[in-house]
Design a protein around this motif. Structure first.
Motif, PDB file in Angstrom:
ATOM      1  N   VAL A 156       4.376  -2.797 -47.135  1.00 40.78           N
ATOM      2  CA  VAL A 156       5.579  -3.545 -46.772  1.00 40.78           C
ATOM      3  C   VAL A 156       5.680  -4.722 -47.735  1.00 40.78           C
ATOM      4  CG1 VAL A 156       6.770  -4.873 -45.002  1.00 40.78           C
ATOM      5  CG2 VAL A 156       5.393  -2.880 -44.337  1.00 40.78           C
ATOM      6  N   THR A 157       6.678  -4.681 -48.611  1.00 34.16           N
ATOM      7  CA  THR A 157       6.898  -5.822 -49.499  1.00 34.16           C
ATOM      8  C   THR A 157       7.608  -6.896 -48.688  1.00 34.16           C
ATOM      9  OG1 THR A 157       8.965  -4.784 -50.248  1.00 34.16           O
ATOM     10  CG2 THR A 157       7.000  -4.413 -51.572  1.00 34.16           C
ATOM     11  N   PHE A 158       6.944  -8.008 -48.505  1.00 35.88           N
ATOM     12  CA  PHE A 158       7.451  -8.997 -47.542  1.00 35.88           C
ATOM     13  C   PHE A 158       7.963 -10.265 -48.210  1.00 35.88           C
ATOM     14  CE2 PHE A 158       2.824  -9.450 -47.888  1.00 35.88           C
ATOM     15  CZ  PHE A 158       2.665 -10.804 -48.122  1.00 35.88           C
ATOM     16  N   GLU A 159       8.999 -10.820 -47.552  1.00 37.49           N
ATOM     17  CA  GLU A 159       9.502 -12.135 -47.953  1.00 37.49           C
ATOM     18  C   GLU A 159       8.772 -13.231 -47.192  1.00 37.49           C
ATOM     19  OE1 GLU A 159      12.315 -10.042 -46.337  1.00 37.49           O
ATOM     20  OE2 GLU A 159      11.911  -8.851 -48.131  1.00 37.49           O
ATOM     21  N   ASP A 160       8.466 -12.958 -45.935  1.00 37.70           N
ATOM     22  CA  ASP A 160       7.738 -13.904 -45.085  1.00 37.70           C
ATOM     23  C   ASP A 160       6.610 -13.158 -44.388  1.00 37.70           C
ATOM     24  OD1 ASP A 160       8.905 -16.492 -45.319  1.00 37.70           O
ATOM     25  OD2 ASP A 160      10.645 -15.806 -44.182  1.00 37.70           O
ATOM     26  N   TYR A 161       5.590 -13.904 -44.028  1.00 42.14           N
ATOM     27  CA  TYR A 161       4.458 -13.327 -43.313  1.00 42.14           C
ATOM     28  C   TYR A 161       4.040 -14.338 -42.244  1.00 42.14           C
ATOM     29  CZ  TYR A 161       0.309 -10.266 -42.920  1.00 42.14           C
ATOM     30  OH  TYR A 161      -0.635  -9.374 -42.482  1.00 42.14           O
ATOM     31  N   TYR A 162       3.714 -13.841 -41.049  1.00 37.93           N
ATOM     32  CA  TYR A 162       3.344 -14.725 -39.949  1.00 37.93           C
ATOM     33  C   TYR A 162       2.083 -14.225 -39.258  1.00 37.93           C
ATOM     34  CZ  TYR A 162       8.085 -16.629 -40.335  1.00 37.93           C
ATOM     35  OH  TYR A 162       9.229 -17.211 -40.789  1.00 37.93           O
ATOM     36  N   ARG A 163       1.283 -15.167 -38.825  1.00 40.53           N
ATOM     37  CA  ARG A 163       0.138 -14.856 -37.957  1.00 40.53           C
ATOM     38  C   ARG A 163       0.377 -15.591 -36.647  1.00 40.53           C
ATOM     39  NH1 ARG A 163      -6.369 -15.198 -38.438  1.00 40.53           N
ATOM     40  NH2 ARG A 163      -6.687 -12.939 -38.325  1.00 40.53           N
ATOM     41  N   CYS A 164       0.200 -14.891 -35.539  1.00 41.36           N
ATOM     42  CA  CYS A 164       0.594 -15.438 -34.242  1.00 41.36           C
ATOM     43  C   CYS A 164      -0.554 -15.388 -33.249  1.00 41.36           C
ATOM     44  CB  CYS A 164       1.773 -14.640 -33.664  1.00 41.36           C
ATOM     45  SG  CYS A 164       3.103 -14.336 -34.845  1.00 41.36           S
ATOM     46  N   TYR A 165      -0.942 -16.545 -32.722  1.00 37.69           N
ATOM     47  CA  TYR A 165      -1.867 -16.570 -31.602  1.00 37.69           C
ATOM     48  C   TYR A 165      -1.134 -16.146 -30.340  1.00 37.69           C
ATOM     49  CZ  TYR A 165      -5.468 -19.405 -34.021  1.00 37.69           C
ATOM     50  OH  TYR A 165      -6.450 -19.865 -34.861  1.00 37.69           O
ATOM     51  N   CYS A 166      -1.838 -15.425 -29.467  1.00 38.93           N
ATOM     52  CA  CYS A 166      -1.299 -15.121 -28.139  1.00 38.93           C
ATOM     53  C   CYS A 166      -2.423 -15.297 -27.130  1.00 38.93           C
ATOM     54  CB  CYS A 166      -0.751 -13.701 -28.076  1.00 38.93           C
ATOM     55  SG  CYS A 166       0.075 -13.322 -26.495  1.00 38.93           S
ATOM     56  N   LEU A 167      -2.191 -16.130 -26.137  1.00 42.09           N
ATOM     57  CA  LEU A 167      -3.193 -16.428 -25.114  1.00 42.09           C
ATOM     58  C   LEU A 167      -2.639 -16.107 -23.733  1.00 42.09           C
ATOM     59  CD1 LEU A 167      -4.464 -19.907 -26.379  1.00 42.09           C
ATOM     60  CD2 LEU A 167      -5.560 -17.697 -26.701  1.00 42.09           C
ATOM     61  N   GLY A 168      -3.448 -15.401 -22.942  1.00 46.12           N
ATOM     62  CA  GLY A 168      -3.084 -15.149 -21.560  1.00 46.12           C
ATOM     63  C   GLY A 168      -1.828 -14.347 -21.372  1.00 46.12           C
ATOM     64  N   GLY A 169      -1.370 -13.661 -22.415  1.00 42.79           N
ATOM     65  CA  GLY A 169      -0.149 -12.876 -22.310  1.00 42.79           C
ATOM     66  C   GLY A 169       1.105 -13.713 -22.167  1.00 42.79           C
ATOM     67  N   LYS A 170       1.020 -15.050 -22.443  1.00 43.19           N
ATOM     68  CA  LYS A 170       2.211 -15.892 -22.276  1.00 43.19           C
ATOM     69  C   LYS A 170       2.310 -17.041 -23.279  1.00 43.19           C
ATOM     70  CE  LYS A 170       0.119 -18.654 -18.542  1.00 43.19           C
ATOM     71  NZ  LYS A 170       0.301 -19.114 -17.141  1.00 43.19           N
ATOM     72  N   TYR A 171       1.180 -17.563 -23.750  1.00 44.15           N
ATOM     73  CA  TYR A 171       1.222 -18.650 -24.730  1.00 44.15           C
ATOM     74  C   TYR A 171       1.253 -18.049 -26.134  1.00 44.15           C
ATOM     75  CZ  TYR A 171      -0.508 -21.445 -20.767  1.00 44.15           C
ATOM     76  OH  TYR A 171      -0.662 -22.055 -19.544  1.00 44.15           O
TER      77      TYR A 171
END
Length: 356
Positions: free
Chosen positions: A182-197
């Motif tokens: 996937v040639t990307f323009e943006d890239y993100y890493r996302c924390y997820c805690l408790g299925g809601k944060y």
């Protein structure tokens, strides 16, 4: 008094900060400390209502300890039974059912036979496999990586078929998956805690490790707001379906579409020296809040584990379509009780005679 423990290895910054923050937020009815193990006896409970697991993926002894603790009621984060079964290729397949975009991906047999197997162990493989169809589906360039993960180890960029076979020869007994680039323009890493944060962080995987979070998104304005809302939705869908309480999800954005690249990181990086102060403060604060919530919700006599909606849907024998619709909290209405039928020869009740 309920205790929260954190099980960790070489980490230094997050575990200590987590313990301190839990004790600052509560410290009376709930306390936190590093886990200490002096013995592991079958069916014997630990002192902990909650354990945050940051190391058992590397230490089988710890994984066995955590399963025993979970059986005896400790809320282990993340669920050690599911974590033992999960892998990245399955995650991709589940994402397809959830309606979350992922790169085209296929599974490849290992280059070398697993130990204690022979040629006859593979008599169910059709030879040659349909490599042409698979390569057309994935396309080149592509990425080849272990199907079970491994923290960016044994990841190869593949330019063509010859390059694939040359690099596949280096992978020994690893089962690999081949995935579209996937040639990307943006890239993100996302924390997820408790299925809601959810905490979304711009990320540049091509930078040196200590600079990967030192980047800014290229998408701006209303397009950025819409993108962040979509990413948040996808993060929650994936983690609720998988059942992870502590995880990261990575997205590569191409033409405005966020493709989930990696979402099986149940012990994600939380070191201040790599994630930076702002992200570190968020993960410490919200991990502490989540752990306290888990401790308060802890009930004696229950397993207290989080099971994802994929497992619950399967156990309840509900349609997988529930997941595809985004219905990640499977519910089933109890059937209404039918009124008892009268027997054919049953006479209607007689009215009492009126008094004169």
């Amino acid at each position: 008094m309920k205790k929260i423990g954190i099980l960790h290895g070489m980490e230094n910054t997050f575990p200590q900060a987590f313990v301190e923050r839990v004790n600052q937020l509560d410290g009376k009815n709930i306390i936190a400390e590093p886990v200490l193990i002096d013995r592991v006896v079958q069916g014997e409970a630990t002192d902990y209502a909650v354990i945050i697991d940051r190391i058992s993926q590397d230490v089988p002894f710890y994984r066995a300890f955590l399963k025993n603790a979970a059986l005896c009621g400790t809320a282990v984060i993340n669920n050690p039974f599911w974590w033992s079964a999960d892998e990245k290729f399955f995650n991709n397949a589940l994402a397809v059912k959830l309606g979350v975009p992922v790169p085209n991906t296929v599974l490849m047999p290992s280059k070398e036979r697993p130990t204690d197997t022979s040629e006859t162990s593979f008599r169910n493989l059709k030879m040659p496999m349909a490599w042409g169809e698979m390569f057309e589906y994935v396309g080149f360039p592509a990425y080849m990586k272990p199907h079970a993960g491994g923290g960016w180890k044994s990841v190869y960029k593949i330019h063509d078929m010859e390059d694939l076979w040359n690099k596949h020869a280096e992978t020994e007994q690893l089962v690999m998956m081949l995935q579209s680039e996937v040639t990307f323009e943006d890239y993100y890493r996302c924390y997820c805690l408790g299925g809601k944060y959810v905490h979304i962080m711009p990320y540049e995987p091509r930078n040196p490790h200590h600079l990967r979070y030192a980047t800014q998104p290229k998408t701006t304005g209303e397009a950025h707001k819409k993108l962040i809302a979509t990413i948040t939705d996808y993060v929650l869908r994936l983690n609720k379906a998988l059942g992870y309480d502590f995880n990261t999800v990575e997205f590569a954005v191409h033409d405005g579409i966020p493709y989930a690249i990696d979402f099986c990181n149940p012990a994600p990086d939380a070191d201040i020296h790599s994630v930076g102060q702002e992200n570190f403060d968020w993960i410490v604060e919200n991990a502490a809040k989540m752990a306290i919530e888990k401790a308060k919700a802890h009930k004696e006599g229950k397993t207290n584990l989080t099971w994802g909606s994929f497992v619950r849907t399967s156990a309840m024998n509900l349609p997988i379509a529930n997941l595809a619709k985004g219905d990640v909290e499977p519910t089933e209405e109890a059937p209404k009780k039918a009124a008892p039928k009268k027997a054919k020869d049953e006479e209607p009740a007689k009215k009492a005679p009126k008094k004169k």
